[in-house]
Every structure is written in structure tokens, then in C-alpha cells.
Write a protein that holds these residues in place. Structure first.
Motif, PDB file in Angstrom:
ATOM      1  N   ASN A  74       0.822  -1.207   0.000  1.00 54.84           N
ATOM      2  CA  ASN A  74       0.000   0.000   0.000  1.00 54.84           C
ATOM      3  C   ASN A  74       0.854   1.254   0.000  1.00 54.84           C
ATOM      4  O   ASN A  74       0.539   2.231  -0.686  1.00 54.84           O
ATOM      5  CB  ASN A  74      -0.949   0.003   1.207  1.00 54.84           C
ATOM      6  CG  ASN A  74      -2.258  -0.644   0.856  1.00 54.84           C
ATOM      7  OD1 ASN A  74      -3.052  -0.053   0.146  1.00 54.84           O
ATOM      8  ND2 ASN A  74      -2.477  -1.860   1.329  1.00 54.84           N
ATOM      9  N   GLN A  77       2.064   1.671  -3.559  1.00 55.26           N
ATOM     10  CA  GLN A  77       0.995   2.055  -4.476  1.00 55.26           C
ATOM     11  C   GLN A  77       0.596   3.518  -4.312  1.00 55.26           C
ATOM     12  O   GLN A  77       0.415   4.231  -5.299  1.00 55.26           O
ATOM     13  CB  GLN A  77      -0.229   1.162  -4.287  1.00 55.26           C
ATOM     14  CG  GLN A  77      -0.026  -0.255  -4.761  1.00 55.26           C
ATOM     15  CD  GLN A  77      -1.153  -1.182  -4.319  1.00 55.26           C
ATOM     16  OE1 GLN A  77      -1.970  -0.833  -3.477  1.00 55.26           O
ATOM     17  NE2 GLN A  77      -1.183  -2.383  -4.888  1.00 55.26           N
ATOM     18  N   GLN A  80       3.292   5.822  -5.541  1.00 52.09           N
ATOM     19  CA  GLN A  80       3.301   5.794  -7.008  1.00 52.09           C
ATOM     20  C   GLN A  80       2.134   6.593  -7.580  1.00 52.09           C
ATOM     21  O   GLN A  80       2.262   7.228  -8.619  1.00 52.09           O
ATOM     22  CB  GLN A  80       3.270   4.350  -7.515  1.00 52.09           C
ATOM     23  CG  GLN A  80       3.445   4.238  -9.017  1.00 52.09           C
ATOM     24  CD  GLN A  80       4.763   4.831  -9.494  1.00 52.09           C
ATOM     25  OE1 GLN A  80       5.816   4.612  -8.902  1.00 52.09           O
ATOM     26  NE2 GLN A  80       4.707   5.609 -10.571  1.00 52.09           N
ATOM     27  N   LYS A  81       0.988   6.584  -6.907  1.00 50.95           N
ATOM     28  CA  LYS A  81      -0.148   7.393  -7.358  1.00 50.95           C
ATOM     29  C   LYS A  81       0.210   8.874  -7.347  1.00 50.95           C
ATOM     30  O   LYS A  81      -0.185   9.620  -8.251  1.00 50.95           O
ATOM     31  CB  LYS A  81      -1.378   7.129  -6.474  1.00 50.95           C
ATOM     32  CG  LYS A  81      -2.091   5.832  -6.790  1.00 50.95           C
ATOM     33  CD  LYS A  81      -3.201   5.521  -5.807  1.00 50.95           C
ATOM     34  CE  LYS A  81      -4.334   6.510  -5.872  1.00 50.95           C
ATOM     35  NZ  LYS A  81      -5.462   6.134  -4.973  1.00 50.95           N
TER      36      LYS A  81
END
Length: 147
Positions: A74, A77, A80-81
Motif C-alpha cells: 500500500n 501504491q 506511485q499514485k
């Protein structure tokens, strides 16, 4: 024709979670402030994941290891978002070389990308805090518009 439209709608519906940072067509529908708020939410998730990873470190039971992997994933992620939002939305559509403060804007947006990269690479909470601070530095460029 109806089948084709249905298929297109289905494909777009399935892809919509992947296209959260907005399209690159000149639709003119932008909410820059909302993008900044979303990045701050992503940064909060990175911070929470970092804290939970610290809490789970040293535990060797299967459930703790499972949760550790989930928090690491998480953290990756959500960092990276942030990188994708800066790259795919702000740098391609909102930061323009014609702006008088282009160099500063470019530097400030790049700082967010670097902070997100470091937050991905490290488990120290100071990197999550640096990410939040870097994103907050963009808020002045994108104030909330009341309609």
C-alpha cells in the motif's frame, strides 16, 4: 451498434479506476485542488503504512508478516499514485513553460516526485512527512474554487 456501445461502456467502466488522474484530452474539466487533496490523502496513507510497518517489525508470526507485506504494498501504491498524478496530470497539463514562475513550479512539482520516490524506498516516517510537506507546497498554485 448497441453491442459496440455496450462493450465500449464496459471497457471504460473497467478502466476508470486506472484513469483516476484525468485524461489528456482538452476537455477543460479540471479540478486541480481536488488532485492536491487526493495526493495529500495518498501521503497520509504512506504515513500510516510507515507507522504500521514499524509496529509490525520484529514480529515473526504469519499474520504479522502478511500484514507487513500488505502495508508495504500500500505504501508503494500510494506513493506511485502521487508520482503519476504529478507526471501525468500536473506536468503534462498544468505546468507550462509560458508561466512566469515556470522554473519554480517545475522545481516544486519535481520535489514531490522525489519525495514520493524516497518515501517508497524508506521506512522512516520522516520521508512520509517530507512527502506531505512537498505536496502542501503545491497548494498555493491550485486554490479551491467555489462555484
Amino acid at each position: 451498434m448497441k453491442k459496440m456501445m455496450l462493450l465500449l461502456s464496459l471497457c471504460l467502466g473497467l478502466m476508470s479506476p486506472l484513469a483516476w488522474s484525468h485524461c489528456q484530452v482538452p476537455c477543460g474539466i479540471y479540478d486541480d485542488h481536488a488532485r492536491v487533496k487526493q495526493m495529500l490523502e495518498d501521503a497520509a496513507t504512506v504515513a500510516k503504512a510507515t507507522a504500521m510497518m514499524a509496529e509490525l517489525s520484529g514480529k515473526s508470526d504469519a499474520q504479522s508478516q502478511n500484514q507487513m507485506v500488505r502495508w508495504v504494498m500500500n505504501k508503494e501504491q500510494h506513493a506511485q499514485k502521487v508520482i503519476a498524478t504529478i507526471s501525468d496530470y500536473f506536468l503534462t497539463q498544468r505546468v507550462k513553460s509560458s508561466q512566469k514562475d515556470y522554473q519554480k513550479r517545475l522545481t516544486d512539482h519535481h520535489a514531490v516526485i522525489v519525495a514520493a520516490m524516497k518515501a517508497k524506498q524508506n521506512a522512516d516516517p520522516k520521508f512520509a512527512k517530507s512527502l506531505t510537506t512537498a505536496i502542501e507546497g503545491l497548494a498555493g498554485y491550485y486554490p479551491e474554487h467555489k462555484h
